[in-house]
Design a protein around this motif. Structure first.
Motif, PDB file in Angstrom:
ATOM      1  N   ILE A   1       3.732   0.287  11.336  1.00  0.00           N
ATOM      2  CA  ILE A   1       3.749  -0.894  10.465  1.00  0.00           C
ATOM      3  C   ILE A   1       3.526  -2.153  11.281  1.00  0.00           C
ATOM      4  CG2 ILE A   1       5.221  -2.331   8.998  1.00  0.00           C
ATOM      5  CD1 ILE A   1       6.499   0.306   7.976  1.00  0.00           C
ATOM      6  N   ALA A   2       4.212  -2.282  12.398  1.00  0.00           N
ATOM      7  CA  ALA A   2       4.081  -3.475  13.243  1.00  0.00           C
ATOM      8  C   ALA A   2       2.646  -3.619  13.758  1.00  0.00           C
ATOM      9  CB  ALA A   2       5.073  -3.413  14.402  1.00  0.00           C
ATOM     10  N   ARG A   3       2.052  -2.511  14.182  1.00  0.00           N
ATOM     11  CA  ARG A   3       0.678  -2.579  14.695  1.00  0.00           C
ATOM     12  C   ARG A   3      -0.297  -2.977  13.587  1.00  0.00           C
ATOM     13  NH1 ARG A   3      -1.727   2.391  17.997  1.00  0.00           N
ATOM     14  NH2 ARG A   3       0.081   1.843  19.263  1.00  0.00           N
ATOM     15  N   PHE A   4      -0.089  -2.411  12.390  1.00  0.00           N
ATOM     16  CA  PHE A   4      -0.965  -2.751  11.268  1.00  0.00           C
ATOM     17  C   PHE A   4      -0.838  -4.233  10.918  1.00  0.00           C
ATOM     18  CE2 PHE A   4      -1.884  -3.334   6.783  1.00  0.00           C
ATOM     19  CZ  PHE A   4      -3.165  -2.823   6.721  1.00  0.00           C
ATOM     20  N   LEU A   5       0.389  -4.730  10.864  1.00  0.00           N
ATOM     21  CA  LEU A   5       0.585  -6.147  10.538  1.00  0.00           C
ATOM     22  C   LEU A   5      -0.011  -7.057  11.607  1.00  0.00           C
ATOM     23  CD1 LEU A   5       4.193  -6.032   9.071  1.00  0.00           C
ATOM     24  CD2 LEU A   5       2.023  -6.259   7.820  1.00  0.00           C
ATOM     25  N   GLU A   6       0.046  -6.618  12.849  1.00  0.00           N
ATOM     26  CA  GLU A   6      -0.499  -7.414  13.960  1.00  0.00           C
ATOM     27  C   GLU A   6      -2.029  -7.421  13.967  1.00  0.00           C
ATOM     28  OE1 GLU A   6      -0.824  -6.935  18.758  1.00  0.00           O
ATOM     29  OE2 GLU A   6       1.103  -6.457  17.842  1.00  0.00           O
ATOM     30  N   THR A   7      -2.630  -6.275  13.703  1.00  0.00           N
ATOM     31  CA  THR A   7      -4.086  -6.139  13.841  1.00  0.00           C
ATOM     32  C   THR A   7      -4.837  -6.170  12.514  1.00  0.00           C
ATOM     33  OG1 THR A   7      -4.092  -3.728  13.657  1.00  0.00           O
ATOM     34  CG2 THR A   7      -3.742  -4.660  15.864  1.00  0.00           C
ATOM     35  N   GLY A   8      -4.125  -5.968  11.420  1.00  0.00           N
ATOM     36  CA  GLY A   8      -4.784  -5.835  10.132  1.00  0.00           C
ATOM     37  C   GLY A   8      -5.472  -4.494   9.964  1.00  0.00           C
ATOM     38  N   GLY A   9      -5.334  -3.628  10.955  1.00  0.00           N
ATOM     39  CA  GLY A   9      -5.977  -2.327  10.885  1.00  0.00           C
ATOM     40  C   GLY A   9      -7.490  -2.427  10.806  1.00  0.00           C
ATOM     41  N   LYS A  10      -8.024  -3.488  11.386  1.00  0.00           N
ATOM     42  CA  LYS A  10      -9.470  -3.713  11.309  1.00  0.00           C
ATOM     43  C   LYS A  10     -10.230  -2.708  12.165  1.00  0.00           C
ATOM     44  CE  LYS A  10      -8.812  -8.568  10.485  1.00  0.00           C
ATOM     45  NZ  LYS A  10      -8.338  -9.731  11.183  1.00  0.00           N
ATOM     46  N   PRO A  11     -11.328  -2.180  11.621  1.00  0.00           N
ATOM     47  CA  PRO A  11     -12.163  -1.277  12.415  1.00  0.00           C
ATOM     48  C   PRO A  11     -12.968  -2.060  13.439  1.00  0.00           C
ATOM     49  CG  PRO A  11     -13.153  -1.628  10.272  1.00  0.00           C
ATOM     50  CD  PRO A  11     -11.829  -2.335  10.264  1.00  0.00           C
ATOM     51  N   PRO A  12     -13.508  -1.377  14.434  1.00  0.00           N
ATOM     52  CA  PRO A  12     -14.307  -2.057  15.449  1.00  0.00           C
ATOM     53  C   PRO A  12     -15.655  -2.510  14.883  1.00  0.00           C
ATOM     54  CG  PRO A  12     -14.373   0.312  15.787  1.00  0.00           C
ATOM     55  CD  PRO A  12     -13.400   0.057  14.678  1.00  0.00           C
ATOM     56  N   ASP A  13     -16.317  -3.392  15.593  1.00  0.00           N
ATOM     57  CA  ASP A  13     -17.665  -3.797  15.222  1.00  0.00           C
ATOM     58  C   ASP A  13     -18.534  -2.554  15.111  1.00  0.00           C
ATOM     59  OD1 ASP A  13     -16.960  -6.461  15.241  1.00  0.00           O
ATOM     60  OD2 ASP A  13     -17.725  -6.833  17.258  1.00  0.00           O
ATOM     61  N   GLY A  14     -19.365  -2.515  14.089  1.00  0.00           N
ATOM     62  CA  GLY A  14     -20.225  -1.367  13.867  1.00  0.00           C
ATOM     63  C   GLY A  14     -19.664  -0.382  12.858  1.00  0.00           C
ATOM     64  N   VAL A  15     -18.412  -0.599  12.440  1.00  0.00           N
ATOM     65  CA  VAL A  15     -17.787   0.241  11.415  1.00  0.00           C
ATOM     66  C   VAL A  15     -17.409  -0.666  10.246  1.00  0.00           C
ATOM     67  CG1 VAL A  15     -15.854   1.746  10.834  1.00  0.00           C
ATOM     68  CG2 VAL A  15     -16.873   1.860  13.112  1.00  0.00           C
TER      69      VAL A  15
END
Length: 89
Positions: free
Chosen positions: A15-29
């Motif tokens: 949960i903490a990682r998702f909130l920190e990063t937004g769960g965004k995929p890398p460029d190209g995805v």
């Protein structure tokens, strides 16, 4: 398609990682959509990429916290000709 199941003992860290990063995929995805089944600690995302390696790299960023399955999937339009060809065999 990427599906996941959280490791219960790692839930808060995920949960903490998702909130920190937004769960965004890398460029190209491209993330076409993501759905969560919160009570079951599972979910699924539909992704689009020309390079499957990028999806695998993204999975590696998360597989310390959850079990991931990556499966190629097709649209109706893509699978129709494949099914028609199978019937002609």
């Amino acid at each position: 398609m990427l599906s996941w199941k959280l490791e219960p003992e790692r839930r808060n860290e995920a949960i903490a990682r998702f909130l920190e990063t937004g769960g965004k995929p890398p460029d190209g995805v491209t993330l076409l959509g993501r759905w969560f089944a919160v009570a079951q600690q599972t979910g699924v995302a539909i992704l689009e990429a020309n390079d499957p390696v990028l999806i695998q790299q993204w999975a590696l960023e998360w597989n310390d916290l959850m079990r991931l399955d990556v499966s190629p999937v097709l649209t109706d339009e893509q699978v129709g000709p494949i099914m028609a060809a199978a019937l002609r065999r």
